[in-house]
Write a protein that holds these residues in place. Sequence first.
Motif, PDB file in Angstrom:
ATOM      1  N   ARG A  33       0.835  -1.204   0.000  1.00  7.13           N
ATOM      2  CA  ARG A  33       0.000   0.000   0.000  1.00  7.13           C
ATOM      3  C   ARG A  33       0.873   1.257   0.000  1.00  7.13           C
ATOM      4  O   ARG A  33       0.583   2.234  -0.707  1.00  7.13           O
ATOM      5  CB  ARG A  33      -0.925  -0.001   1.216  1.00  7.13           C
ATOM      6  CG  ARG A  33      -2.138  -0.914   1.091  1.00  7.13           C
ATOM      7  CD  ARG A  33      -2.892  -0.971   2.391  1.00  7.13           C
ATOM      8  NE  ARG A  33      -4.086  -1.808   2.306  1.00  7.13           N
ATOM      9  CZ  ARG A  33      -4.731  -2.298   3.365  1.00  7.13           C
ATOM     10  NH1 ARG A  33      -4.302  -2.023   4.591  1.00  7.13           N
ATOM     11  NH2 ARG A  33      -5.800  -3.048   3.204  1.00  7.13           N
ATOM     12  N   GLU A  44      -5.467   9.098  -2.160  1.00 12.88           N
ATOM     13  CA  GLU A  44      -6.807   9.179  -1.567  1.00 12.88           C
ATOM     14  C   GLU A  44      -7.337  10.608  -1.588  1.00 12.88           C
ATOM     15  O   GLU A  44      -8.516  10.842  -1.873  1.00 12.88           O
ATOM     16  CB  GLU A  44      -6.791   8.642  -0.130  1.00 12.88           C
ATOM     17  CG  GLU A  44      -6.526   7.159  -0.015  1.00 12.88           C
ATOM     18  CD  GLU A  44      -5.048   6.804  -0.070  1.00 12.88           C
ATOM     19  OE1 GLU A  44      -4.231   7.736  -0.302  1.00 12.88           O
ATOM     20  OE2 GLU A  44      -4.709   5.620   0.090  1.00 12.88           O
ATOM     21  N   THR A  45      -6.460  11.572  -1.289  1.00 13.04           N
ATOM     22  CA  THR A  45      -6.892  12.969  -1.271  1.00 13.04           C
ATOM     23  C   THR A  45      -7.250  13.446  -2.672  1.00 13.04           C
ATOM     24  O   THR A  45      -8.297  14.082  -2.878  1.00 13.04           O
ATOM     25  CB  THR A  45      -5.790  13.863  -0.683  1.00 13.04           C
ATOM     26  OG1 THR A  45      -5.456  13.407   0.628  1.00 13.04           O
ATOM     27  CG2 THR A  45      -6.249  15.307  -0.604  1.00 13.04           C
ATOM     28  N   SER A  87     -15.553  10.470   2.460  1.00 12.90           N
ATOM     29  CA  SER A  87     -14.283   9.746   2.447  1.00 12.90           C
ATOM     30  C   SER A  87     -13.433  10.126   3.649  1.00 12.90           C
ATOM     31  O   SER A  87     -13.566  11.203   4.236  1.00 12.90           O
ATOM     32  CB  SER A  87     -13.515  10.046   1.158  1.00 12.90           C
ATOM     33  OG  SER A  87     -13.106  11.402   1.121  1.00 12.90           O
ATOM     34  N   MET A  88     -12.533   9.218   4.009  1.00 14.38           N
ATOM     35  CA  MET A  88     -11.618   9.470   5.116  1.00 14.38           C
ATOM     36  C   MET A  88     -10.683  10.633   4.780  1.00 14.38           C
ATOM     37  O   MET A  88     -10.360  11.449   5.647  1.00 14.38           O
ATOM     38  CB  MET A  88     -10.809   8.207   5.406  1.00 14.38           C
ATOM     39  CG  MET A  88     -11.642   7.008   5.830  1.00 14.38           C
ATOM     40  SD  MET A  88     -12.348   7.218   7.477  1.00 14.38           S
ATOM     41  CE  MET A  88     -10.929   6.828   8.495  1.00 14.38           C
ATOM     42  N   ALA A  89     -10.260  10.719   3.527  1.00 15.90           N
ATOM     43  CA  ALA A  89      -9.331  11.771   3.133  1.00 15.90           C
ATOM     44  C   ALA A  89      -9.949  13.155   3.291  1.00 15.90           C
ATOM     45  O   ALA A  89      -9.278  14.104   3.716  1.00 15.90           O
ATOM     46  CB  ALA A  89      -8.877  11.557   1.686  1.00 15.90           C
ATOM     47  N   GLU A 112      -6.898   6.439   5.040  1.00 20.89           N
ATOM     48  CA  GLU A 112      -7.874   5.448   4.590  1.00 20.89           C
ATOM     49  C   GLU A 112      -7.848   4.213   5.479  1.00 20.89           C
ATOM     50  O   GLU A 112      -8.873   3.604   5.741  1.00 20.89           O
ATOM     51  CB  GLU A 112      -7.574   5.052   3.134  1.00 20.89           C
ATOM     52  CG  GLU A 112      -8.637   4.184   2.494  1.00 20.89           C
ATOM     53  CD  GLU A 112      -9.926   4.953   2.214  1.00 20.89           C
ATOM     54  OE1 GLU A 112     -10.968   4.289   2.084  1.00 20.89           O
ATOM     55  OE2 GLU A 112      -9.886   6.196   2.140  1.00 20.89           O
ATOM     56  N   TYR A 113      -6.651   3.852   5.940  1.00 16.23           N
ATOM     57  CA  TYR A 113      -6.499   2.702   6.820  1.00 16.23           C
ATOM     58  C   TYR A 113      -5.861   3.195   8.126  1.00 16.23           C
ATOM     59  O   TYR A 113      -4.641   3.204   8.261  1.00 16.23           O
ATOM     60  CB  TYR A 113      -5.631   1.624   6.172  1.00 16.23           C
ATOM     61  CG  TYR A 113      -6.186   1.128   4.861  1.00 16.23           C
ATOM     62  CD1 TYR A 113      -7.184   0.153   4.834  1.00 16.23           C
ATOM     63  CD2 TYR A 113      -5.735   1.647   3.647  1.00 16.23           C
ATOM     64  CE1 TYR A 113      -7.706  -0.291   3.628  1.00 16.23           C
ATOM     65  CE2 TYR A 113      -6.252   1.204   2.438  1.00 16.23           C
ATOM     66  CZ  TYR A 113      -7.238   0.239   2.435  1.00 16.23           C
ATOM     67  OH  TYR A 113      -7.758  -0.201   1.242  1.00 16.23           O
ATOM     68  N   HIS A 131      -2.453  11.335   9.528  1.00 21.78           N
ATOM     69  CA  HIS A 131      -2.627  12.295   8.433  1.00 21.78           C
ATOM     70  C   HIS A 131      -2.011  13.627   8.842  1.00 21.78           C
ATOM     71  O   HIS A 131      -2.111  14.052   9.987  1.00 21.78           O
ATOM     72  CB  HIS A 131      -4.125  12.465   8.148  1.00 21.78           C
ATOM     73  CG  HIS A 131      -4.452  13.127   6.855  1.00 21.78           C
ATOM     74  ND1 HIS A 131      -4.105  14.439   6.585  1.00 21.78           N
ATOM     75  CD2 HIS A 131      -5.101  12.683   5.744  1.00 21.78           C
ATOM     76  CE1 HIS A 131      -4.536  14.772   5.372  1.00 21.78           C
ATOM     77  NE2 HIS A 131      -5.129  13.719   4.834  1.00 21.78           N
TER      78      HIS A 131
END
Length: 928
Positions: free
Chosen positions: A41, A338-339, A581-583, A589-590, A597
């Motif tokens: 990842r 992700e962002t 979304s997490m971003a 993300e994980y 972050h």
Amino acid sequence: MNNEMLESERPSILAAPRIATPCLIVLLGSTAALTALETMRHMLTLRPQDQRRVAFVYIDTDSTPAPLLEFRRQHINTFLEYSLRIAVPAGISNVTPIQHEQHTFIRGKIPQYYANGAGGIRNNGHVAACFNYEHIYNLLNSALMDIVRLNTDQHGTRKREIQANIVTFIGGGTGSGILPDIAVMVRDLLIYHQYEQRINLFCMLPEAINGVDKDDLSRRKSNGVACLLELIAYSRAAAGAKSNGYEKYMWRKMQYLSNEYIANEVYLIGHANMTEVADTARIVGLDIFQRTTDASGVGFSEHSKWVDRQALGSQDERYLPTMFGTSCPLEVSFPLHETVTAFAQLAASSLLPLLAHYEAQPLSISDTQKREWIMKWNSIGRIDASNDPYAVKYEQVSSKRLERASRSTINRVWVSVDRQKQSIEQRIEAIFELVEQQECARIEQNPVQNAQRETKSILTNRISYLQTLEAEYSYILQNRRQEKEIPVPLRPTGLEDKLDRLALLPEIVYRAAPDYASKLSAAYNTFLKQTVMSAQYKRCIELLEDLLRRVRQAKRQAEDWYEQTGLERRARDLRSTALSSMAWRGYLEYPHPHQRHIFDLETLRRVPSGQNIAVERLYRWVASQGGSNLDTDEELSFTRYVQPCIDYLNRGMKKQNDTIVSIERQSASRLAERVVAFFFQHFSDVFKTLNLFDLLFYATPVSENGEERAVQIGGYLREHLAHMRGLMSSLVTFEAALQQGSHSTLNTSLYLGMNQRDGVQAAILQQVLQTLGSLSNEGHTPDVKDSLDPHRLQVSYGLHAISITTIRDFYLEHNSATEAYLTYQRAWDKGNGAGSMPVHSSGDAERLVTDPQALGYHQPLIELIIRRYTAGSRTGHGSSHGGAPAGDSFNPQPALNGQNGRGASATFPKTQINPDDEDSYDIQSLDY
């Protein structure tokens, strides 16, 4: 072309390799496979050239974990992966005995075949490896050859060094049972190819986690202790052998062990405070990623210290190897992929309505437009002597050619007229073919518009444009049909006959007769003119009917295409996905305690909504292309992206001489996906050269009290580093004070890697570190190295040259992993293999560990590790940790050619072991 740069001009953070040393990562068992998942990842951010410098080799008796399979499905052929599933042969009880079978089997126990796993029995894993030796060796060799393979890069060089990381959970049957075997195989393979080597073993220790009961945990701890004892035993086997080396057999294959450790360092991960073993595996995965990217930053620091650590004392005061260590990796990062994905989805949800939204527009045609249409179509095929490409020219028949013309002359003139008729018809056809091509191109194209000012969508403009074309063709067609078709006259034979008869008359009579020559020439010219008009009329009607059919079909397709896009639903879905979304919320993300972050700070998060100020500001900054008004809720304008997006969508779809391609040529079902891809590429190009300092500068709000931006950015970094300091600790509980003697020196490493583009950024980081002081409990400050990775702040805290005799779970005889090992080993000894599970991987491994003479220590290995409180010692008081009393000079020394390390004979305390008495395990303490 002029906007392109040379490869040599690209910034180093984009062009420079991140991996300098090829890396072989061997994953033993299912838990270790999750380590590879974490590492891969992180490696998704690397260039393909770097990704091909790492090989992942999976060896397991069980099936591949589902998360890893899903990752492979999403990233097909991205990484070099090699998998081998091994198992105990189903007919193992029928094998023919061989001389060294106790190196493979263990007394009184027939290995058992399992369809999945090894049943928690280390011997099952070991036997499975022995009978798959060649498959394993060939797999490792193939992986090694792939990562050192030469390529055609300009700076490609032959590799002389390999780093190998072997990962396993030592509480199970597979990884714990085959770890020493695989370590020896990898070592032999690297020696065979004459590579400089660095072999690290990562051993995840059993912990009390969710779903593991007391008995299961006890068995796992027993397996873990047995595995570590065997690692020590094989590292010392040659010293206790009668010859200069030790022959280790895996069924019929022999491996020669010299008097060297089978690994450079054994990292123990056992005090991670995680609720799931997968979270512990992720710590190892992050650690391996940091070590693998050794061209800069933390990986470079770790690599450069290999030689330094080789100079450390290799034995403790009990002459046990100090090859154990622990490593605690931490990271703060900006998750680029992700962002950018979340930003691209959100931007696409705003741009899609400008591309493909449709609202029916009233059609209004002015009289001026109608007059222009009439003039345009009347000019097509008109009779004109100019060089107009739409005009028809022909040669008029002069009356002089027909004066006193005989029949033969008249026939020749008619032949020339008939030829002109054919030429006219061909010319008319060519003109209307040209017009047809042009009009079809008009139907295919979008109207030219100003994307900066246009408020209607591309699709709405497109359909309105087609409606206008439809109105034009309908209007002209209606007008033409109201006109009468002009027939082409027949050959004027009557006039030809009259003129022919006059040719025989005398001149005076001929002059008095009617001028049939002029009449016949006029008839011929009328014939040519009406040929033009008739052909033009017919061909125009045919073309207009065809164009009307085409434009109506195009309009219908555009309307149907809009219905297929499901635009409103897709735009809503994209926006919802992005905002949830997490971003977008400033999280990874994980999530993991060791990873954070860059914007995950209380000073950047609103409550109770949880909105992240920095993420929202960064989105507005990049979407507005550097706009300054980032703190308002004003809706962003995306009209500037319309034409660039259309150009992106139409790449490879334009025909020659096309300038614009219609939007409905795009796949309706993939339009939203491709618009997201457009923004993903655009935003990635912006972010890929910005480092964490830049991101904090553009994303965080300006201080209201006038604080300088450098100080403000330093404050955010200080928050992260302070959080890291709270997490920085040894991942195994040990007591350094117990590690005495001149033969061993505990070593601490603390590395920090972060991209610093210039002196200003370096000064900010330096000031932050000075303000914080030490980052570890021992008062260490980090060794800072510039990193090529612009989006990671990495910290690695490690302790090296640890003796296993200082780790409480091993040196304590009770309430420890050692107690579990002793309990299961006694049960095995007492039953002599009947009705119990073996602890060790093979009979010879058990001999090395338990035979007092096997390693030259003159007592079982476990007795060198255990520390007991002894009342009545010379100091008169005991040790609070339950080990040797303070001042105890316990110093057993192995017999090395009859001498100890100081040149004197070694003496050892006597060991009294009665396998039938569970309480008889004791060692008589001696005062030295």
